[in-house]
Design an enzyme around this catalytic site. Structure first.
Site, PDB file in Angstrom:
ATOM      1  CB  SER A 145      -0.917  -0.058   1.220  1.00 48.76           C
ATOM      2  OG  SER A 145      -1.979   0.850   1.099  1.00 48.76           O
ATOM      3  CG  ASP A 308      -6.205  -4.279  -3.139  1.00 45.71           C
ATOM      4  OD1 ASP A 308      -7.036  -3.365  -2.955  1.00 45.71           O
ATOM      5  OD2 ASP A 308      -4.996  -4.161  -2.867  1.00 45.71           O
ATOM      6  CG  HIS A 341      -5.573  -2.426   0.378  1.00 51.51           C
ATOM      7  ND1 HIS A 341      -4.620  -2.563  -0.615  1.00 51.51           N
ATOM      8  CD2 HIS A 341      -5.082  -1.488   1.236  1.00 51.51           C
ATOM      9  CE1 HIS A 341      -3.612  -1.739  -0.362  1.00 51.51           C
ATOM     10  NE2 HIS A 341      -3.868  -1.076   0.755  1.00 51.51           N
TER      11      HIS A 341
END
Lengths: 366, 213
Positions: A145, A308, A341
């Site tokens: 991320s 995701d 995610h």
């Protein structure tokens, strides 16, 4: 493995904005030993709400690190072979200088006067930390991320200082959707009357706004499948401000996570860091992503996850395509997962062999 | 063209025979010069790439569409990305590789002609190996039964075969002529043996080393 948070303070750091922050402190943890040749150092980059406590058991609160399933002896980032470092980002609120730190000029927290920081500034502070630790070249810079965004920034800012880069579930620039979710979070904070324009350190602080921001965040980190599996339409009796009442489990979960977040995170840091993520754009600053990576000789491993939808696979594929265009050494796979995610934090089994194989090959080629 | 039937040469290292159990890999192992930059399309779990890196000091990259196979290859430390050969080459600059290898996959691509041309754009040479659909057993099977051929090399039903372009040796060579692609070397294989007698009838598979004129 009990670990201790360490920190180092530098006289100052000059930021991309032209402002200077002085002094500047960076909090970090290390795992494993730096070898004689100083060639086995790996920098782990944390995501938006993470901190320096990536692995082991904290001596402060007895909690495991946020990537403890990936970092440790025999794990993907094998601390019996590698020297692993993780630091809290600039602008954060877990030991590194951020908006809640005391401004020496006023003797009060910076608050809204904290300078605008970028991902490049975060990485610059990490490079200063590497100098302090005696690490000239990193075997790898890795993270998921926002951690992946920092890893990519390393490849651009210090191409000669990293032998490999591992961006996971990440992007070289936020999409409109990602900016939109961040903006909802920021507006929830700003709309809380206790925000007080960011000067809330002597009052209760924008706890409700910050909790709502976190609730939105958690929704984006999960997937339809994972929420259905975890909560479905189940209900439970919960304590609410208006007494005990029946809530959907998902409501109760989000309230719990929102409340928990408030106790460990600073609202001004939320705004500072999400802004840094939103303006991050390696292509825009350099003409194209391929141009940005012009001087980079590192090997890359990009990973994404099927479910995701916050950092979808196409964003990782854009990075991979730019690297291919530069004829860089890049490996990529989209891993199957239902966790959305959050998968990069949860799916250790899927990632371990791949990361281990990649690091091993990189180390052998040095 | 190779002209005499000969047993496959002894492997350079004992390891080779094991890794290169597939007949076409043995030929490819011979063709590729040491220290080359190689792109292996449809690389599977990366057996050939690993061998080229270890035994020929090559810099090998691979493309594979199956995530499962890519994961195995990545765990070996190989540079592989999950992608579609039909689209995956467009990003590479011209002449990025010394060899681009396509082994037993040409017949599975949607646009074999475009793939071939792309291979010769991003690679100075291309190595293409494919199963010969004109093998006598396929011809006989079709003639005798009137049904889509099923043989040792083509064991699939018509509705589940990955092979969507049936190509024979003369078909392939005609395409090369049309596109002005030069054959530097060609090998025709029957099992582990190289043959030269009527390869279009007797070869299970063919391996070509190609370059642009």
């Amino acid at each position: 493995m009990i670990v201790q948070r360490q920190s180092v303070t530098f006289p100052s750091i000059e930021l991309v904005s032209g402002e200077t922050l002085s002094p500047v402190t960076v909090a970090y943890e290390t795992y494993g030993e730096l070898n004689q040749a100083r060639s086995n150092a790996i920098l782990i980059e944390h995501a938006f709400s993470g901190d320096a406590h990536a692995a082991g058991i904290s001596d402060l609160d007895g909690k495991p690190g946020w990537w403890d399933n990936m970092i440790g002896p025999g794990k993907a980032f094998d601390t019996s072979r590698y020297f692993v470092v993780c630091s809290n980002v600039l602008g954060g609120c877990s030991g590194t200088t951020g908006p809640a730190s005391i401004d020496p000029a006023t003797g009060k927290p910076y608050g809204p006067r904290f300078p605008f920081v970028t991902v490049a500034d975060m990485v610059k502070l990490q490079a200063m930390l590497m100098d302090h630790l005696g690490v000239e070249k990193l075997l790898s810079v890795a993270g998921g991320s926002m951690g992946g965004m920092q890893a990519l920034q390393w490849a651009v800012s210090y191409p000669e200082r990293c032998a490999s880069v591992v961006p996971i579930a990440s992007t070289h620039r936020h999409s409109a959707q990602q900016i939109a979710f961040n903006e909802v979070g920021r507006q929830a904070i700003v709309a809380d009357p206790d925000f007080q324009g960011g000067n809330y350190y002597e009052g209760p602080g924008p706890a409700r706004g910050l909790a709502v921001a976190r609730m939105v965040g958690h929704i984006t980190y999960m997937s339809d499948d994972s929420m259905r599996e975890k909560f479905g339409r189940r209900r439970r009796l919960s304590e609410t401000p208006s007494g005990e009442s029946e809530l959907f489990e998902v409501e109760s979960y989000l309230r719990y996570r929102g409340g928990q977040f408030v106790s460990r995170f600073d609202a001004n840091s939320y705004i500072t860091i999400t802004k840094a993520m939103d303006v991050f754009d390696l292509a825009g600053e350099n003409g194209s992503l391929a141009d940005a990576l012009l001087r980079c000789k590192a090997r890359f491993l990009a990973l994404s996850f099927t479910s995701d939808w916050l950092y979808p696979s196409y964003q990782s594929e854009e990075i991979v395509r730019a690297l291919r265009g530069r004829n860089c050494d890049v490996a990529y796979v989209e891993l199957p997962s239902n966790y959305g995610h959050d998968a990069f934090l949860i799916e250790a089994g899927e990632q371990t062999d791949i990361v281990r194989g990649f690091l091993d090959a990189t180390f052998r080629r040095l | 063209m190779s002209t005499t039937a000969e047993p496959v040469t002894a492997p350079e290292r004992p390891f080779v025979a094991e890794v290169l159990a597939r007949e076409d890999y043995q030929v490819i192992g011979e063709i590729v010069e040491s220290g080359s930059r190689v792109l292996d399309l449809g690389c599977g779990e990366g057996e050939l790439m690993a061998w080229l890196e270890q035994s020929k000091d090559c810099e090998a990259r691979g493309v594979e569409i199956s995530a499962k196979k890519v994961r195995v290859a990545l765990a070996r430390g190989l540079s592989i990305y999950q992608g579609d050969i039909d689209r995956g080459l467009a990003d590479y600059p011209d002449g990025a590789f010394d060899y681009v290898i396509l082994s037993q996959t040409l017949q599975e691509t949607h646009h074999p002609r475009e793939v071939l041309l792309e291979m010769l754009r991003v690679g100075r040479r291309a190595i293409v190996a494919f199963p010969n659909f004109g093998h006598w057993s396929a011809r006989w099977s079709l003639l005798r039964t009137g049904r889509a051929p099923k043989t040792r090399h083509l064991p699939f039903e018509w509705y589940n075969t990955p092979n969507i372009h049936f190509v024979t040796i003369p078909d392939f060579e005609e395409l090369l002529r049309k596109e002005g692609i030069r054959i530097e070397r060609s090998y025709f294989l029957r099992g582990p043996r190289r043959i030269s007698l009527r390869p279009s009838l007797f070869a299970d598979s063919a391996v070509y080393l190609l370059r642009r004129d």
